[in-house]
Design an enzyme around this catalytic site. Sequence first.
Site, PDB file in Angstrom:
ATOM      1  N   ASP A   1       0.131  -8.255  10.390  1.00 59.32           N
ATOM      2  CA  ASP A   1      -0.089  -7.122   9.773  1.00 59.32           C
ATOM      3  C   ASP A   1      -1.060  -6.108  10.472  1.00 59.32           C
ATOM      4  O   ASP A   1      -2.081  -6.555  11.003  1.00 59.32           O
ATOM      5  CB  ASP A   1      -0.718  -7.541   8.326  1.00 59.32           C
ATOM      6  CG  ASP A   1      -0.793  -6.459   7.492  1.00 59.32           C
ATOM      7  OD1 ASP A   1       0.011  -5.494   7.454  1.00 59.32           O
ATOM      8  OD2 ASP A   1      -1.758  -6.420   6.655  1.00 59.32           O
TER       9      ASP A   1
ATOM     10  N   CYS B   1      -7.268  -0.688  -0.690  1.00 63.03           N
ATOM     11  CA  CYS B   1      -8.738  -0.906  -1.453  1.00 63.03           C
ATOM     12  C   CYS B   1      -8.287  -1.049  -2.829  1.00 63.03           C
ATOM     13  O   CYS B   1      -6.938  -0.884  -3.371  1.00 63.03           O
ATOM     14  CB  CYS B   1      -9.663   0.607  -1.535  1.00 63.03           C
ATOM     15  SG  CYS B   1      -8.728   2.052  -2.133  1.00 63.03           S
TER      16      CYS B   1
ATOM     17  N   GLY C   1      -0.803  -1.995   0.027  1.00 65.91           N
ATOM     18  CA  GLY C   1      -2.008  -1.204  -0.975  1.00 65.91           C
ATOM     19  C   GLY C   1      -1.563  -1.500  -2.303  1.00 65.91           C
ATOM     20  O   GLY C   1      -1.978  -0.631  -3.018  1.00 65.91           O
ATOM     21  N   ALA C   2      -1.159  -2.607  -2.566  1.00 67.83           N
ATOM     22  CA  ALA C   2      -0.624  -2.994  -4.105  1.00 67.83           C
ATOM     23  C   ALA C   2      -1.716  -3.593  -4.941  1.00 67.83           C
ATOM     24  O   ALA C   2      -1.473  -3.613  -6.055  1.00 67.83           O
ATOM     25  CB  ALA C   2       0.710  -3.774  -3.997  1.00 67.83           C
TER      26      ALA C   2
ATOM     27  N   ASN D   1       2.758  -5.723  -0.464  1.00 69.10           N
ATOM     28  CA  ASN D   1       1.528  -6.264   0.387  1.00 69.10           C
ATOM     29  C   ASN D   1       0.387  -6.398  -0.562  1.00 69.10           C
ATOM     30  O   ASN D   1      -0.009  -5.431  -1.020  1.00 69.10           O
ATOM     31  CB  ASN D   1       1.175  -5.560   1.700  1.00 69.10           C
ATOM     32  CG  ASN D   1       2.213  -5.509   2.820  1.00 69.10           C
ATOM     33  OD1 ASN D   1       3.259  -5.968   2.639  1.00 69.10           O
ATOM     34  ND2 ASN D   1       1.409  -5.576   3.917  1.00 69.10           N
TER      35      ASN D   1
END
Length: 284
Positions: free
Chosen positions: A82, A181, A209-210, A230
Site C-alpha cells: 500500500d 483519517c 480513506g474509507a 481500503n
Amino acid sequence: MFIISSKNMLQKAQHAGYAVPAFNIHNLETLQVVVETAAEMRSPLIVAGTPGTFSYAGMGNIVAIAGDLAREYNLPLAIHLDHHESLADIESKVMAGIRSVMIDGSHFPFEENVALVKSVVDFCHRYDTSVEAELGRLGGIEDDLVVDSKDALYTNPQQAREFVARTGIDSLAVAIGTAHCMYAAEPKLDFERLAEIRALVDIPLVLHGASGLPESDIRQAISLGVCKVNVATELKIAFSDALKEYFLQNPKANDPRHYMQPAKQAMKEVVRKVIHVCGCEGQL
C-alpha cells in the site's frame, strides 16, 4: 498457492457488483484478526501494508505468517503493498513473494506519474503481480506523507482514461473526497465524478480513506464501480481504544495474551462490518 495476485479477485468483484476489503495490518495480532474473520465469513481478502508496516514487522515475517494463516484457514489472500513509492523497493518485495502492488506517484506531475507507474507495471506484470496506481491526491496522513486538505486534488475523469491507457495498470485509486483519517464532519463524496470515471475506465476502481465513511456512501461507491475498499484508521482506533479501556479497568495487567484479546475483538467487529458493507461475505 495461498498468496495470490489481487487482479482476478477484483475482476470477479467488478463482474458481480461487490467490493473486496483491503485491511491495513501492523503486527501479528492485527494480521490474525483480518485473516480469521475473512475465513469465518468466507470473504476474499487483501492484507495491506505500507512501507512503514513492512519495515516495522519485517517483510519476511509478514509473508511467512500470512502464508501460514492462509493455509490454516484455506483462504487464498493477497498481500498488498500500500502506498509504495520506490520501484527498487517494489522489485525487492515482489521477488520475495508479493503479488499485489500499489505504486503511488500521485504527488508527481502527470507525466512523471505516468512514467513511474509504467516502469512498475512493466516489471510487475512479468511476475503475475497486479498493479494499482492513484490519480489525484487524498488529504490526510499515510505513513510519513502528510497531505493538507487544501492540497488534495480530485481525479480528472478524462485524465484517468489516458492514465489507464498509457500505464496498463490493473486498478485505479480515485480521489473523490475521501481522506486518510477519521472525519471530523461527514465528507461530501463526488459521486457524479465517480460515475464519469466509471464510464471512461473499464478496470476496477479503488476507494482509499474509507474509515468512518457512512455505510450508504460506501455502498453507493460500490454501485458506481468501486471494487476495492481500503480501511486502516478505523481498525487502529478500535484496537487501541480497547487496549486503553482494558488497562483502565486492569491497571496491573501485564500479560499480552490477556490484554490483546479485547483489542482483537474490537478490531474484529470493524472487519466484520466492513465485509458486510462491501457485500463480499460468502464470495470465495
